[in-house]
Design a protein around this motif. Sequence first.
Motif, PDB file in Angstrom:
ATOM      1  N   PRO A   1     -13.137 -19.478 -13.755  1.00 18.46           N
ATOM      2  CA  PRO A   1     -13.005 -18.870 -15.246  1.00 18.46           C
ATOM      3  C   PRO A   1     -14.257 -19.073 -16.049  1.00 18.46           C
ATOM      4  O   PRO A   1     -14.697 -18.228 -16.778  1.00 18.46           O
ATOM      5  N   SER A   2     -14.823 -20.308 -15.859  1.00 17.39           N
ATOM      6  CA  SER A   2     -16.403 -20.435 -16.530  1.00 17.39           C
ATOM      7  C   SER A   2     -17.062 -19.338 -16.605  1.00 17.39           C
ATOM      8  O   SER A   2     -18.156 -18.824 -17.044  1.00 17.39           O
ATOM      9  N   SER A   3     -17.197 -18.747 -14.938  1.00 17.05           N
ATOM     10  CA  SER A   3     -18.296 -17.842 -14.539  1.00 17.05           C
ATOM     11  C   SER A   3     -17.959 -16.373 -14.467  1.00 17.05           C
ATOM     12  O   SER A   3     -18.311 -15.576 -13.949  1.00 17.05           O
ATOM     13  N   LYS A   4     -16.519 -16.234 -14.765  1.00 17.04           N
ATOM     14  CA  LYS A   4     -15.883 -14.922 -14.574  1.00 17.04           C
ATOM     15  C   LYS A   4     -16.628 -13.985 -15.094  1.00 17.04           C
ATOM     16  O   LYS A   4     -16.598 -12.748 -14.587  1.00 17.04           O
ATOM     17  N   CYS A   5     -17.116 -13.936 -16.362  1.00 14.09           N
ATOM     18  CA  CYS A   5     -18.054 -12.750 -17.053  1.00 14.09           C
ATOM     19  C   CYS A   5     -19.309 -12.816 -16.617  1.00 14.09           C
ATOM     20  O   CYS A   5     -19.837 -11.776 -17.046  1.00 14.09           O
ATOM     21  N   SER A   6     -19.743 -13.493 -15.525  1.00 14.50           N
ATOM     22  CA  SER A   6     -21.112 -13.094 -15.095  1.00 14.50           C
ATOM     23  C   SER A   6     -21.053 -12.433 -13.876  1.00 14.50           C
ATOM     24  O   SER A   6     -19.932 -12.255 -13.505  1.00 14.50           O
ATOM     25  N   SER A   7     -22.415 -12.094 -13.591  1.00 19.14           N
ATOM     26  CA  SER A   7     -22.286 -11.141 -12.369  1.00 19.14           C
ATOM     27  C   SER A   7     -21.580 -11.793 -11.026  1.00 19.14           C
ATOM     28  O   SER A   7     -21.115 -11.042 -10.245  1.00 19.14           O
ATOM     29  N   GLN A   8     -22.136 -12.959 -10.936  1.00 18.97           N
ATOM     30  CA  GLN A   8     -21.573 -13.711  -9.819  1.00 18.97           C
ATOM     31  C   GLN A   8     -19.904 -13.976  -9.903  1.00 18.97           C
ATOM     32  O   GLN A   8     -19.295 -13.920  -9.025  1.00 18.97           O
ATOM     33  N   GLY A   9     -19.536 -14.369 -11.168  1.00 18.08           N
ATOM     34  CA  GLY A   9     -18.167 -14.491 -11.179  1.00 18.08           C
ATOM     35  C   GLY A   9     -17.283 -13.274 -10.923  1.00 18.08           C
ATOM     36  O   GLY A   9     -16.345 -13.170 -10.220  1.00 18.08           O
ATOM     37  N   LEU A  10     -17.829 -12.074 -11.719  1.00 19.19           N
ATOM     38  CA  LEU A  10     -17.167 -10.757 -11.208  1.00 19.19           C
ATOM     39  C   LEU A  10     -17.375 -10.628  -9.663  1.00 19.19           C
ATOM     40  O   LEU A  10     -16.222  -9.682  -9.205  1.00 19.19           O
ATOM     41  N   ARG A  11     -18.386 -10.698  -8.984  1.00 22.56           N
ATOM     42  CA  ARG A  11     -18.389 -10.809  -7.572  1.00 22.56           C
ATOM     43  C   ARG A  11     -17.300 -11.482  -6.904  1.00 22.56           C
ATOM     44  O   ARG A  11     -16.442 -10.929  -5.826  1.00 22.56           O
ATOM     45  N   LEU A  12     -17.009 -12.850  -7.185  1.00 23.63           N
ATOM     46  CA  LEU A  12     -16.218 -13.524  -6.661  1.00 23.63           C
ATOM     47  C   LEU A  12     -14.581 -12.840  -6.919  1.00 23.63           C
ATOM     48  O   LEU A  12     -13.851 -12.977  -5.997  1.00 23.63           O
ATOM     49  N   THR A  13     -14.433 -12.476  -8.114  1.00 26.58           N
ATOM     50  CA  THR A  13     -13.234 -11.935  -8.573  1.00 26.58           C
ATOM     51  C   THR A  13     -13.060 -10.526  -7.647  1.00 26.58           C
ATOM     52  O   THR A  13     -11.698 -10.407  -7.237  1.00 26.58           O
TER      53      THR A  13
ATOM     54  N   ARG B   1      -4.014  -5.457 -11.296  1.00 27.83           N
ATOM     55  CA  ARG B   1      -5.471  -6.483 -11.175  1.00 27.83           C
ATOM     56  C   ARG B   1      -6.493  -5.538 -11.203  1.00 27.83           C
ATOM     57  O   ARG B   1      -7.685  -5.832 -11.425  1.00 27.83           O
ATOM     58  N   GLY B   2      -6.495  -4.379 -10.503  1.00 26.90           N
ATOM     59  CA  GLY B   2      -7.711  -3.446 -10.064  1.00 26.90           C
ATOM     60  C   GLY B   2      -8.106  -2.798 -11.378  1.00 26.90           C
ATOM     61  O   GLY B   2      -9.454  -2.840 -11.731  1.00 26.90           O
ATOM     62  N   ASN B   3      -7.172  -2.295 -12.274  1.00 25.96           N
ATOM     63  CA  ASN B   3      -7.616  -1.905 -13.424  1.00 25.96           C
ATOM     64  C   ASN B   3      -8.125  -2.850 -14.466  1.00 25.96           C
ATOM     65  O   ASN B   3      -9.156  -2.570 -15.114  1.00 25.96           O
ATOM     66  N   GLN B   4      -7.718  -4.090 -14.433  1.00 24.91           N
ATOM     67  CA  GLN B   4      -8.378  -4.940 -14.980  1.00 24.91           C
ATOM     68  C   GLN B   4      -9.912  -5.411 -14.708  1.00 24.91           C
ATOM     69  O   GLN B   4     -10.902  -5.588 -15.586  1.00 24.91           O
ATOM     70  N   SER B   5     -10.014  -5.344 -13.380  1.00 28.40           N
ATOM     71  CA  SER B   5     -11.302  -5.772 -12.780  1.00 28.40           C
ATOM     72  C   SER B   5     -12.109  -4.388 -13.277  1.00 28.40           C
ATOM     73  O   SER B   5     -13.540  -4.817 -13.495  1.00 28.40           O
ATOM     74  N   ILE B   6     -11.866  -3.304 -13.211  1.00 29.98           N
ATOM     75  CA  ILE B   6     -12.617  -2.416 -13.543  1.00 29.98           C
ATOM     76  C   ILE B   6     -13.031  -2.362 -15.244  1.00 29.98           C
ATOM     77  O   ILE B   6     -14.278  -2.265 -15.308  1.00 29.98           O
ATOM     78  N   LYS B   7     -12.098  -2.596 -15.917  1.00 28.85           N
ATOM     79  CA  LYS B   7     -12.718  -2.830 -17.388  1.00 28.85           C
ATOM     80  C   LYS B   7     -13.564  -4.059 -17.446  1.00 28.85           C
ATOM     81  O   LYS B   7     -14.406  -3.914 -18.400  1.00 28.85           O
ATOM     82  N   GLU B   8     -13.381  -5.385 -16.647  1.00 29.52           N
ATOM     83  CA  GLU B   8     -14.222  -6.304 -16.944  1.00 29.52           C
ATOM     84  C   GLU B   8     -15.683  -5.975 -16.372  1.00 29.52           C
ATOM     85  O   GLU B   8     -16.740  -6.320 -16.983  1.00 29.52           O
ATOM     86  N   VAL B   9     -15.715  -5.307 -15.211  1.00 25.58           N
ATOM     87  CA  VAL B   9     -17.123  -5.035 -14.708  1.00 25.58           C
ATOM     88  C   VAL B   9     -17.690  -3.927 -15.686  1.00 25.58           C
ATOM     89  O   VAL B   9     -18.915  -4.126 -16.051  1.00 25.58           O
ATOM     90  N   ASP B  10     -17.219  -2.873 -16.102  1.00 29.09           N
ATOM     91  CA  ASP B  10     -17.662  -2.072 -17.211  1.00 29.09           C
ATOM     92  C   ASP B  10     -17.811  -2.499 -18.373  1.00 29.09           C
ATOM     93  O   ASP B  10     -19.151  -2.212 -18.821  1.00 29.09           O
TER      94      ASP B  10
END
Length: 499
Positions: free
Chosen positions: A168-180, A217-226
Amino acid sequence: MTSDDRRCYSYFQFYVAPEIASFTLAVWRKLVLQMTETEPAVLHAVIGFSALSQSVSAACKAQKHAISLKYDPWRQFGLEQLGRSFALLSRRHSSHDPQLVQVTLLCCLIFIVCDLLQHQYNHAFNHLQNGIQILSELGYGRALMPQVSIEEELPVLWLPKEKSATHPSSKCSSQGLRLTFESLRSSVFKFTTDLVFLPEGQSATQYEAEYFTLLERGNQSIKEVDSHYARVYPQLSQEERKRADLMRIHTSGEGLVLKCCFPTGTLEPHAEHFRSHLSLIESFMHRFPERPGITMGEAVLPGLVLVAFRAPDLDVRWRAIDMLLAWPHLEGPWDSRAIARRAIENIKEYVPGCVEMGTVRGQSFEIDGPLGSQYCIAFKPQGNIVHTLQETFPKVQLHKFLVKSIIHCLFFAVNWLLATCGVTHTEILASNVLMDIEDDSIHKIVEQKKIENPSTPITTGTGTAATTVYKARPTMLELSGHPWLTYFSQMRVVEGCIN
């Protein structure tokens, strides 16, 4: 090393390695070259891979398939080098050298790529199974490992990402998004696999709740990535931007995989997702015009496959096929040209002999006439030829602005013929260019005139050689500015290009 060895090694170092590593980990640029200095088996494998790459490149320029060149010297040299590499590995089979596993995996990876270059897919997947078996015996888990060092990347290349931890601490980083994303992909893979191997007679409704959960989950991931990349994109390097765009494409693709696999009926409600996904890929290809001919990393082909085969809108499918043909390359086992051919054949309106040129597609046929055999492409009627339009202007001269518009459009047609088909038209005349009809109601007027005053058929020849034609009726002149290039009988193959 011999002169041939040095040439192949240099070719790998400065051409093959950078190209194949375009969308994947640094293992090709760093670890492979490092290990060639101390491991003869890796060195011979690299030299063999480089020689096969040169053979394939020469075959493409000669418009031949590499696998048919039985006496090609570079191919023979490459196979000999790969044999030496395999022999060196066999001699060390019972060794307790701690480096042996890494050397074996790396050589196995190179053998896979060489098999893919030669379209020997069964051999490639056998090598893949052997590599995974080695890792399994060593007790490697299937969890996604953090890419801390170059040595850790090698197992990551082999093992499927079925589980991954998110922080959770790195979820909004590029590496965190990759893991998600990897966690989402693993869940989607397991879900779709369960559906594919669903026992006969068993309903998929039991998976409906999981389907909607994954979709959310997929829709949420798209929003976070964008959201993340909208903030940081301007500060990213060119290479980082490439990875960011691919992350957006792959995240969007997972949602499409779900929608295509779960039996909810028609895909019409998801048409907009197909279009938006294709637009992401189009933007990526526009931003990065320097594209490799082969890469082991996933780039755009899985996404284009989904659109080319499953999009409910046929025009969207043809756009995807055009993109497959515009970038001929390999992504691991994916071959863009082979996929494009299968996608064209998969479309219901396709007829063998079909010619696809942008939006031009129809049945081709041959007519024997007084002037010899003529090949024709049937398509919907268009307007008058440019020469007829020209005659309506004072002094039989088109206005320069209209001429510029026509030439501008024809440039794209000529460039497509050269870049995609390897041919040049050779006979671009005012009588070989039709003007587009934007208002199809004109065709109804022509049809009504044919009913009121049928054309007199003209028959040439006798018996089975008889040919009947009908004189075409003139249509209204259209100043649309959109030309159609026709009459391809004088086309010529351009030397050095792929046809």
